[in-house]
Write an enzyme that holds these catalytic residues in place. Structure first.
Site, PDB file in Angstrom:
ATOM      1  CG  HIS A  63       1.133 -12.044  -2.741  1.00 38.24           C
ATOM      2  ND1 HIS A  63       0.853 -12.916  -1.718  1.00 38.24           N
ATOM      3  CD2 HIS A  63       2.485 -12.000  -2.846  1.00 38.24           C
ATOM      4  CE1 HIS A  63       1.989 -13.393  -1.237  1.00 38.24           C
ATOM      5  NE2 HIS A  63       2.997 -12.839  -1.887  1.00 38.24           N
TER       6      HIS A  63
ATOM      7  CG  HIS B  91       2.916  -3.536   6.183  1.00 34.00           C
ATOM      8  ND1 HIS B  91       3.932  -3.101   6.998  1.00 34.00           N
ATOM      9  CD2 HIS B  91       2.339  -2.424   5.663  1.00 34.00           C
ATOM     10  CE1 HIS B  91       3.965  -1.783   6.976  1.00 34.00           C
ATOM     11  NE2 HIS B  91       3.020  -1.342   6.169  1.00 34.00           N
TER      12      HIS B  91
ATOM     13  CG  HIS C 271       5.297   0.600   2.599  1.00 33.07           C
ATOM     14  ND1 HIS C 271       4.549   1.738   2.323  1.00 33.07           N
ATOM     15  CD2 HIS C 271       4.891   0.162   3.805  1.00 33.07           C
ATOM     16  CE1 HIS C 271       3.737   1.980   3.331  1.00 33.07           C
ATOM     17  NE2 HIS C 271       3.910   1.032   4.247  1.00 33.07           N
TER      18      HIS C 271
ATOM     19  CD  GLU D 192       1.138  -0.980   9.017  1.00 35.05           C
ATOM     20  OE1 GLU D 192       0.008  -0.666   8.611  1.00 35.05           O
ATOM     21  OE2 GLU D 192       2.008  -0.154   9.365  1.00 35.05           O
TER      22      GLU D 192
ATOM     23  CB  CYS E 128       3.859   4.962   5.356  1.00 38.60           C
ATOM     24  SG  CYS E 128       4.619   3.844   6.545  1.00 38.60           S
TER      25      CYS E 128
ATOM     26  CG  HIS F 214      -0.342   0.191   2.536  1.00 35.07           C
ATOM     27  ND1 HIS F 214      -1.024   0.661   3.633  1.00 35.07           N
ATOM     28  CD2 HIS F 214       0.923  -0.009   2.986  1.00 35.07           C
ATOM     29  CE1 HIS F 214      -0.225   0.727   4.680  1.00 35.07           C
ATOM     30  NE2 HIS F 214       0.969   0.321   4.318  1.00 35.07           N
TER      31      HIS F 214
END
Length: 150
Positions: A75, A31, A29, A136, A25, A16
Site C-alpha cells: 500500500h 498492482h 497506477h 505484476e 504506465c 507506481h
C-alpha cells in the site's frame, strides 16, 4: 547432504509510475503483486536442533521478506527519486500517504534486483537466495536467478 530449494509466496499492493515511459504506465497506477522467494540449502542434520530437517524455517524466511519487502512496499506508491515525480511524492507525503522514493525506475525488473539485495543481506550464511519471481499481473512477471548474477 542434498541441496534443497524452498519457496515462500507473498502478496502485496503497490502503486507506481514510470516517468518517461511512452505508454499508459507513465500514469500512477497499482498492482496486486505476487512475490515468490526461493532459497537453497541443506536440511539441518542435527537431531537436537528444533529445526531439524529444515533448510530454513518458513517462518524465518517470512519474517525476513515481510520486514524487508512486504511491510515496506504494501500500500505504498513508489517513484524514482530522480524524476519530476518527486513533486507529486512530496504532495502525497504531505497528505500522509506512504511514498517510497527509489534510485531506479520502479519496474518489476528493477524491483526484483532491489529485493534480491535486501533479502540476501538478511539470510543466514548457509542459506543462499536462489530465485525471486515478481508477478505484476496474471500474465506478466520478472524473475531474478542467482545463477544469472554470479
Amino acid at each position: 547432504m542434498s541441496k534443497i530449494r524452498i519457496t515462500k509466496q507473498f502478496n502485496f499492493e503497490t502503486g507506481h509510475a514510470l516517468y518517461g515511459y511512452d505508454g499508459k504506465c507513465k500514469n500512477v497506477h497499482g498492482h496486486s503483486y505476487k512475490l515468490s522467494v526461493t532459497v537453497i540449502g541443506s536440511p539441518i542434520t542435527d537431531t537436537s536442533n528444533v529445526k531439524y530437517g529444515m533448510v530454513i524455517d518458513f517462518g524465518d524466511l517470512k519474517k525476513i521478506v515481510k520486514e524487508e519487502i512486504v511491510d515496506v512496499f504494501d500500500h505504498a506508491t513508489v517513484f524514482n527519486k530522480n524524476t519530476p515525480h518527486v513533486e507529486l511524492a512530496k504532495e502525497l507525503k504531505d497528505r500522509d500517504h506512504h511514498v517510497i522514493l527509489v534510485d531506479y525506475q520502479p519496474t518489476s525488473e528493477m524491483m526484483v534486483i532491489d529485493f534480491a539485495k535486501k533479502i540476501q543481506s538478511r539470510l543466514p550464511g548457509n542459506i543462499k537466495l536462489h530465485a525471486i519471481k515478481l508477478q505484476e499481473t496474471e500474465t506478466s512477471f520478472a524473475e531474478w536467478y542467482a545463477a544469472d548474477n554470479e
